[in-house]
Design an enzyme around this catalytic site. Sequence first.
Site, PDB file in Angstrom:
ATOM      1  N   HIS A 173     -17.704 -31.075  -7.124  1.00  0.00           N
ATOM      2  CA  HIS A 173     -18.601 -30.161  -6.406  1.00  0.00           C
ATOM      3  C   HIS A 173     -19.223 -29.205  -7.409  1.00  0.00           C
ATOM      4  O   HIS A 173     -18.509 -28.571  -8.197  1.00  0.00           O
ATOM      5  CB  HIS A 173     -17.805 -29.392  -5.344  1.00  0.00           C
ATOM      6  CG  HIS A 173     -18.560 -28.266  -4.718  1.00  0.00           C
ATOM      7  ND1 HIS A 173     -19.802 -28.424  -4.145  1.00  0.00           N
ATOM      8  CD2 HIS A 173     -18.245 -26.953  -4.560  1.00  0.00           C
ATOM      9  CE1 HIS A 173     -20.212 -27.260  -3.667  1.00  0.00           C
ATOM     10  NE2 HIS A 173     -19.296 -26.342  -3.914  1.00  0.00           N
ATOM     11  N   HIS A 175     -26.172 -24.545  -0.693  1.00  0.00           N
ATOM     12  CA  HIS A 175     -24.874 -24.337  -1.349  1.00  0.00           C
ATOM     13  C   HIS A 175     -24.686 -25.212  -2.598  1.00  0.00           C
ATOM     14  O   HIS A 175     -24.487 -24.674  -3.690  1.00  0.00           O
ATOM     15  CB  HIS A 175     -23.744 -24.605  -0.329  1.00  0.00           C
ATOM     16  CG  HIS A 175     -22.372 -24.352  -0.868  1.00  0.00           C
ATOM     17  ND1 HIS A 175     -21.343 -23.869  -0.116  1.00  0.00           N
ATOM     18  CD2 HIS A 175     -21.838 -24.541  -2.112  1.00  0.00           C
ATOM     19  CE1 HIS A 175     -20.253 -23.740  -0.866  1.00  0.00           C
ATOM     20  NE2 HIS A 175     -20.528 -24.151  -2.077  1.00  0.00           N
ATOM     21  N   HIS A 190     -22.933 -26.471  -8.230  1.00  0.00           N
ATOM     22  CA  HIS A 190     -24.010 -25.662  -7.664  1.00  0.00           C
ATOM     23  C   HIS A 190     -25.269 -25.798  -8.528  1.00  0.00           C
ATOM     24  O   HIS A 190     -25.711 -24.826  -9.140  1.00  0.00           O
ATOM     25  CB  HIS A 190     -23.599 -24.179  -7.616  1.00  0.00           C
ATOM     26  CG  HIS A 190     -22.459 -23.857  -6.699  1.00  0.00           C
ATOM     27  ND1 HIS A 190     -21.878 -22.599  -6.646  1.00  0.00           N
ATOM     28  CD2 HIS A 190     -21.803 -24.606  -5.785  1.00  0.00           C
ATOM     29  CE1 HIS A 190     -20.900 -22.595  -5.748  1.00  0.00           C
ATOM     30  NE2 HIS A 190     -20.819 -23.806  -5.221  1.00  0.00           N
ATOM     31  N   GLU A 216     -11.761 -25.359  -1.742  1.00  0.00           N
ATOM     32  CA  GLU A 216     -12.328 -26.586  -1.157  1.00  0.00           C
ATOM     33  C   GLU A 216     -11.326 -27.737  -1.206  1.00  0.00           C
ATOM     34  O   GLU A 216     -11.722 -28.898  -1.053  1.00  0.00           O
ATOM     35  CB  GLU A 216     -13.624 -26.984  -1.893  1.00  0.00           C
ATOM     36  CG  GLU A 216     -14.711 -25.933  -1.932  1.00  0.00           C
ATOM     37  CD  GLU A 216     -15.334 -25.598  -0.575  1.00  0.00           C
ATOM     38  OE1 GLU A 216     -14.899 -26.152   0.444  1.00  0.00           O
ATOM     39  OE2 GLU A 216     -16.244 -24.749  -0.564  1.00  0.00           O
ATOM     40  N   GLU A 229     -35.013 -44.797 -11.715  1.00  0.00           N
ATOM     41  CA  GLU A 229     -33.575 -45.086 -11.780  1.00  0.00           C
ATOM     42  C   GLU A 229     -32.804 -44.576 -10.558  1.00  0.00           C
ATOM     43  O   GLU A 229     -31.666 -45.001 -10.331  1.00  0.00           O
ATOM     44  CB  GLU A 229     -32.976 -44.444 -13.038  1.00  0.00           C
ATOM     45  CG  GLU A 229     -33.297 -45.176 -14.315  1.00  0.00           C
ATOM     46  CD  GLU A 229     -32.548 -46.500 -14.449  1.00  0.00           C
ATOM     47  OE1 GLU A 229     -31.316 -46.479 -14.448  1.00  0.00           O
ATOM     48  OE2 GLU A 229     -33.209 -47.553 -14.535  1.00  0.00           O
TER      49      GLU A 229
HETATM   50  P1  13P Z   1     -13.296 -22.076  -5.590  1.00  0.00           P
HETATM   51  O1  13P Z   1     -13.343 -21.048  -6.684  1.00  0.00           O
HETATM   52  O2  13P Z   1     -12.246 -21.735  -4.546  1.00  0.00           O
HETATM   53  O3  13P Z   1     -13.124 -23.472  -6.145  1.00  0.00           O
HETATM   54  O4  13P Z   1     -14.670 -22.037  -4.804  1.00  0.00           O
HETATM   55  C1  13P Z   1     -15.895 -22.237  -5.460  1.00  0.00           C
HETATM   56  C2  13P Z   1     -16.904 -22.908  -4.608  1.00  0.00           C
HETATM   57  O5  13P Z   1     -17.863 -23.460  -5.110  1.00  0.00           O
HETATM   58  C3  13P Z   1     -16.722 -22.917  -3.130  1.00  0.00           C
HETATM   59  O6  13P Z   1     -17.590 -23.804  -2.525  1.00  0.00           O
HETATM   60 ZN    ZN Z   2     -19.390 -24.254  -3.774  1.00  0.00          ZN
END
Ligand code: 13P
Ligand code: ZN
Length: 274
Positions: A142, A213, A144, A118, A172
């Site tokens: 980023h 995602h 998940h 990314e 909040e």
């Molecule tokens: P990477 O291992 O390349 O950072 O990818 C993980 C991910 O969350 C892709 O969206």
């Molecule tokens: Zn990801």
Amino acid sequence: MYNSVLEAPFVKGYVKMANEGYERGWHERNGGNLSYRIKKEEIESVKALLDFSKEFTPIGATVENLKNEYFLVSGSGKFFGNIKSATEENICIVEVDDTGKNYRIVWGLVAGGRPTSELPAHLMNHSVKLTATNGEHRVIYHAHPVNAIAITFVLPLDSKIITHLLWEMMTECPVIFPQGIGVVEWMVPGGEKIAIASSELMKKFDAILWAHHGVFCSGVDFDLTFGLMDTIEKAAEIYVKVQSMGGIKQSITDDGFRELAKDFGLTLNEGFLN
Ligand code: 13P
Ligand code: ZN
């Protein structure tokens, strides 16, 4: 100045945040990635320990205003759970060249590898935030997180609807993300297309939900960026619990939000109120 890059406070702050995210369960396997735009004095403090012998490689995006900047970035396919115990194997420092089109690794990933897939999204978001915040924002994160992803299967993929519901879930929330959250429909990750869609939204928002995602957050420092992710995920979790108890029966009104904004001196995104 240091015997090892690992001693530098910005590296310690990065590792602490990555590990906290892992402990929250937001980083299964190699899920998620983290980048930090290193300050001039910080890079100077470790420069003698960097290796400038590697070739430059295309970023997959053009980020002219990031030319000659350095970033601390997680490795592609590397597990967040290993960053604390094997830092040099799992993260790296990259240098952007003077065209803003290429990067090279100058430290880290000692057992091989490349920066996160990314990287185009991270660097394009940094590029937009450098301009939008006058250089204040330095962290792009980023993750998940379960509940934030879960709500993208049941709610309309609409920034206003999702922001309003998350604001309602905890008083909040409008204080912490007064501009709201941008939403990107499902796209193939890792490429320029999703990077462009995200960076367009990053002009307005500090957080973006990638449908089915994960979440991207931008912030001034590690604590604030982590805190934003944490708040969004907690609000999403409350929403999931509220729905599982039969749904919303009463909530904060829009007049309530306006009153809150007045008292807290917030500029709430009026377009997201009714
Ligand atoms: P990477 O291992 O390349 O950072 O990818 C993980 C991910 O969350 C892709 O969206
Ligand atoms: Zn990801």
